[in-house]
Design a protein around this motif. Structure first.
Motif, PDB file in Angstrom:
ATOM      1  N   VAL A   1       0.842  -1.191   0.000  1.00 48.53           N
ATOM      2  CA  VAL A   1       0.000   0.000   0.000  1.00 48.53           C
ATOM      3  C   VAL A   1       0.878   1.242   0.000  1.00 48.53           C
ATOM      4  O   VAL A   1       1.828   1.351   0.788  1.00 48.53           O
ATOM      5  N   VAL A   2       0.580   2.156  -0.900  1.00 47.86           N
ATOM      6  CA  VAL A   2       1.296   3.427  -0.971  1.00 47.86           C
ATOM      7  C   VAL A   2       0.259   4.548  -1.032  1.00 47.86           C
ATOM      8  O   VAL A   2      -0.591   4.563  -1.933  1.00 47.86           O
ATOM      9  N   PHE A   3       0.344   5.463  -0.085  1.00 45.02           N
ATOM     10  CA  PHE A   3      -0.584   6.594  -0.064  1.00 45.02           C
ATOM     11  C   PHE A   3       0.096   7.834  -0.627  1.00 45.02           C
ATOM     12  O   PHE A   3       1.240   8.159  -0.242  1.00 45.02           O
ATOM     13  N   PRO A   4      -0.563   8.554  -1.530  1.00 48.64           N
ATOM     14  CA  PRO A   4      -0.021   9.846  -1.981  1.00 48.64           C
ATOM     15  C   PRO A   4      -0.215  10.887  -0.885  1.00 48.64           C
ATOM     16  O   PRO A   4      -0.898  10.649   0.117  1.00 48.64           O
ATOM     17  N   ASP A   5       0.379  12.049  -1.089  1.00 46.37           N
ATOM     18  CA  ASP A   5       0.205  13.133  -0.128  1.00 46.37           C
ATOM     19  C   ASP A   5      -1.283  13.450   0.042  1.00 46.37           C
ATOM     20  O   ASP A   5      -2.036  13.497  -0.939  1.00 46.37           O
ATOM     21  N   GLY A   6      -1.670  13.652   1.268  1.00 48.46           N
ATOM     22  CA  GLY A   6      -3.056  14.014   1.553  1.00 48.46           C
ATOM     23  C   GLY A   6      -3.966  12.835   1.801  1.00 48.46           C
ATOM     24  O   GLY A   6      -5.151  13.022   2.112  1.00 48.46           O
ATOM     25  N   VAL A   7      -3.476  11.620   1.655  1.00 48.25           N
ATOM     26  CA  VAL A   7      -4.290  10.419   1.888  1.00 48.25           C
ATOM     27  C   VAL A   7      -3.651   9.601   3.005  1.00 48.25           C
ATOM     28  O   VAL A   7      -2.425   9.449   3.048  1.00 48.25           O
ATOM     29  N   ASN A   8      -4.454   9.090   3.889  1.00 46.49           N
ATOM     30  CA  ASN A   8      -3.964   8.174   4.922  1.00 46.49           C
ATOM     31  C   ASN A   8      -5.107   7.237   5.322  1.00 46.49           C
ATOM     32  O   ASN A   8      -6.251   7.391   4.868  1.00 46.49           O
ATOM     33  N   ALA A   9      -4.804   6.271   6.158  1.00 44.81           N
ATOM     34  CA  ALA A   9      -5.801   5.268   6.545  1.00 44.81           C
ATOM     35  C   ALA A   9      -6.952   5.905   7.318  1.00 44.81           C
ATOM     36  O   ALA A   9      -8.106   5.464   7.197  1.00 44.81           O
ATOM     37  N   ARG A  10      -6.668   6.910   8.110  1.00 43.39           N
ATOM     38  CA  ARG A  10      -7.713   7.603   8.873  1.00 43.39           C
ATOM     39  C   ARG A  10      -8.765   8.193   7.939  1.00 43.39           C
ATOM     40  O   ARG A  10      -9.973   8.040   8.155  1.00 43.39           O
ATOM     41  N   LYS A  11      -8.316   8.865   6.884  1.00 42.69           N
ATOM     42  CA  LYS A  11      -9.260   9.482   5.947  1.00 42.69           C
ATOM     43  C   LYS A  11     -10.074   8.424   5.199  1.00 42.69           C
ATOM     44  O   LYS A  11     -11.268   8.624   4.931  1.00 42.69           O
ATOM     45  N   LEU A  12      -9.445   7.313   4.860  1.00 41.07           N
ATOM     46  CA  LEU A  12     -10.194   6.247   4.181  1.00 41.07           C
ATOM     47  C   LEU A  12     -11.224   5.626   5.114  1.00 41.07           C
ATOM     48  O   LEU A  12     -12.329   5.278   4.688  1.00 41.07           O
ATOM     49  N   LEU A  13     -10.871   5.487   6.390  1.00 46.28           N
ATOM     50  CA  LEU A  13     -11.827   4.966   7.366  1.00 46.28           C
ATOM     51  C   LEU A  13     -13.021   5.909   7.496  1.00 46.28           C
ATOM     52  O   LEU A  13     -14.172   5.468   7.585  1.00 46.28           O
ATOM     53  N   GLN A  14     -12.750   7.200   7.490  1.00 46.44           N
ATOM     54  CA  GLN A  14     -13.832   8.183   7.582  1.00 46.44           C
ATOM     55  C   GLN A  14     -14.755   8.082   6.368  1.00 46.44           C
ATOM     56  O   GLN A  14     -15.988   8.093   6.512  1.00 46.44           O
ATOM     57  N   GLN A  15     -14.176   7.982   5.175  1.00 43.13           N
ATOM     58  CA  GLN A  15     -14.991   7.880   3.967  1.00 43.13           C
ATOM     59  C   GLN A  15     -15.779   6.579   3.961  1.00 43.13           C
ATOM     60  O   GLN A  15     -16.959   6.547   3.582  1.00 43.13           O
TER      61      GLN A  15
ATOM     62  N   MET B   1     -16.802  10.974  11.797  1.00 47.22           N
ATOM     63  CA  MET B   1     -16.926   9.597  11.328  1.00 47.22           C
ATOM     64  C   MET B   1     -16.003   8.664  12.113  1.00 47.22           C
ATOM     65  O   MET B   1     -16.288   7.474  12.247  1.00 47.22           O
ATOM     66  N   SER B   2     -14.901   9.193  12.613  1.00 48.67           N
ATOM     67  CA  SER B   2     -13.911   8.343  13.275  1.00 48.67           C
ATOM     68  C   SER B   2     -13.635   8.723  14.717  1.00 48.67           C
ATOM     69  O   SER B   2     -13.273   7.863  15.525  1.00 48.67           O
ATOM     70  N   ASP B   3     -13.794   9.990  15.071  1.00 50.87           N
ATOM     71  CA  ASP B   3     -13.369  10.467  16.387  1.00 50.87           C
ATOM     72  C   ASP B   3     -14.512  10.441  17.384  1.00 50.87           C
ATOM     73  O   ASP B   3     -15.569  11.060  17.164  1.00 50.87           O
ATOM     74  N   ASN B   4     -14.301   9.748  18.496  1.00 50.31           N
ATOM     75  CA  ASN B   4     -15.272   9.770  19.582  1.00 50.31           C
ATOM     76  C   ASN B   4     -15.173  11.085  20.340  1.00 50.31           C
ATOM     77  O   ASN B   4     -14.084  11.479  20.777  1.00 50.31           O
TER      78      ASN B   4
END
Length: 455
Positions: free
Chosen positions: A299-313, A334-337
């Motif tokens: 897995v390679v994420f470009p700038d501005g993308v990370n697992a947190r953002k994908l989890l939110q989407q 979406m992710s933060d309690n």
């Protein structure tokens, strides 16, 4: 950090609009006297200034769906009935017959025809009016007598699907007690549409405030919940707070541990072991992940993308695909309690689609070293799935017989240990640290109520 309410386009955007807690903060006292956890005299002060005068949550609206449905709520030795009337309104009454004071109800049930005292057969309708008594003519029970001997009413209202009751008949309205800020910030979650999926209550050997303190900080995670550190990354400097007249909310970003993209993904995939509800969003998460996988599977994420953002989407897509409205929530929600404290005894962590609630009340036997704790979980579900997943209250009679999920079980074991330490006579105060500012705030609110400084 500011104690002023921050209004934004989406209520959840307040997190990005407030400053972090300054290092030299002195907003609240960071020393808490220990006698408030062990003293019978202090608990009596709380009884009079807090519990007999405060709005407190006594259940969920959907517990009483039909006309005549009722339940009993007890705080100390005071007992109240909450009932749904013929006009569909919820009302609260002192749980005592106006004739000789006999308790009318125990537990929960349905009384379509109203309430009948089993002692001398005096009866009341669902609006609390006296309907009749045994041998009215012989005992000269007049219409005026009936008018003067209705059940004693107490304020009842609801917010977010929760039923609130106040023992004080002259209490200010619930909306005033909560404040417009609380209502606005919580509205996008649609708590009133959540379904109860866990509901457990039992006595525990600690003061009720030990329970509240335990869930008002994350400083104890390293010591009590080390398994969480395999998944989540803690950075207290990123925490944000808002403090209102009597309530508060705190939030820290949910970030999975790992520097590399693959490590972040592995952390997300391990979440269901600790946070079971995340399993529902993993299929969509994996779909979103495919565009960032190389031919060798890495897995390679470009700038501005990370697992947190994908989890939110993935969370937003999954909930929206279920027909649930999360449009008023930010990506972070979406992710933060967010950790909410509604004074005096309600703590809730909430994010899109789910929330978990901890409440505690003093033990009815009056021992300040004991309390009743009540833990529950709720989910935002499509209407067709609510009945299948809804659960009933479990009252645990044998201590230790109910096994909570791992992190909660660890807290369950820890809290009585703290109470034992607090009972040592030479320990006259607790010393808080910066990460425990919500505890400091909470006790400052308690102090103001005890001093009569909050109306």
């Amino acid at each position: 950090m500011s104690t002023d309410f921050v209004e934004t386009a989406r209520p959840g955007e307040w997190v990005d609009a407030v400053d972090p807690l300054p290092d030299d903060h002195d907003l609240f006292p960071m020393r808490v006297p220990t006698d408030r956890y062990t003293s019978v005299e202090f608990q009596q002060r709380e009884r009079d200034a807090v519990w007999m005068r405060m709005w407190q949550i006594v259940g969920r609206v959907d517990e009483l769906p039909k006309v005549g449905d009722w339940k009993v709520y007890q705080i100390f030795d005071q007992s109240f009935i909450i009932v749904r009337g013929k006009d569909e309104q919820l009302r609260g009454f002192v749980n005592a017959c106006r004739h000789r004071g006999n308790v009318l109800c125990q537990g929960a049930g349905n009384a379509k025809r109203g309430f009948l005292c089993q002692y001398h057969l005096w009866s009341y309708d669902l609006e609390g009016k006296m309907r009749g008594g045994l041998r009215e003519r012989e005992n000269v029970i007049t219409r005026e007598d009936k008018g003067e001997n209705g059940l004693l009413q107490v304020p009842v209202n609801s917010f977010g699907g929760f039923i609130f009751l106040n023992p004080d008949p002259d209490a200010a309205p619930l909306a005033e007690f909560l404040g417009p800020e609380v209502a606005e910030l919580l509205a996008p979650y649609r708590l009133d549409q959540f379904t109860t999926v866990m509901d457990v209550r039992e006595a525990i050997d600690c003061n009720w405030k030990v329970v509240m303190d335990a869930f008002n900080e994350g400083y104890h995670i390293n010591g009590i919940h080390p398994q969480l550190l395999r998944v989540i990354q803690l950075d207290p400097s990123k925490s944000r707070y808002q403090f209102f007249k009597a309530h508060c909310v705190a939030v820290a970003p949910f970030e999975v541990r790992g520097a590399s993209a693959q490590a972040q993904v592995d952390g997300i995939m391990d979440l269901p072991e600790t946070f079971p509800s995340t399993a529902a969003v993993l299929p969509r998460f994996e779909e979103l992940l495919t565009r960032y996988r190389a031919a060798d599977g890495s897995v390679v994420f470009p700038d501005g993308v990370n697992a947190r953002k994908l989890l939110q989407q993935a969370t937003r897509d999954t909930l929206t695909g279920m027909g649930l409205d999360v449009s008023g929530l930010t990506d972070a929600q979406m992710s933060d309690n967010q950790g909410w404290v509604l004074f005096p005894n309600f703590f809730m962590t909430v994010r899109a689609g789910e929330c978990h609630v901890i409440m505690a009340i003093p033990h009815p036997d009056g021992d300040p070293n004991r309390c009743i704790w009540h833990v529950s979980s709720y989910m935002y579900l499509p209407a067709e799935h609510r009945d299948a997943l809804r659960t009933n209250l479990i009252d645990v009679e044998e201590p230790g017989s109910y096994k909570y999920f791992e992190a909660l079980q660890q807290d369950y074991v820890q809290m009585p240990r703290q109470q034992l330490g607090l009972r040592n006579g030479r320990l006259d105060h607790m010393s808080l640290v910066r990460e425990e500012v919500v505890i400091a705030y909470y006790h400052s609110v308690l102090d103001r109520y005890l001093a009569g400084g909050v109306k």
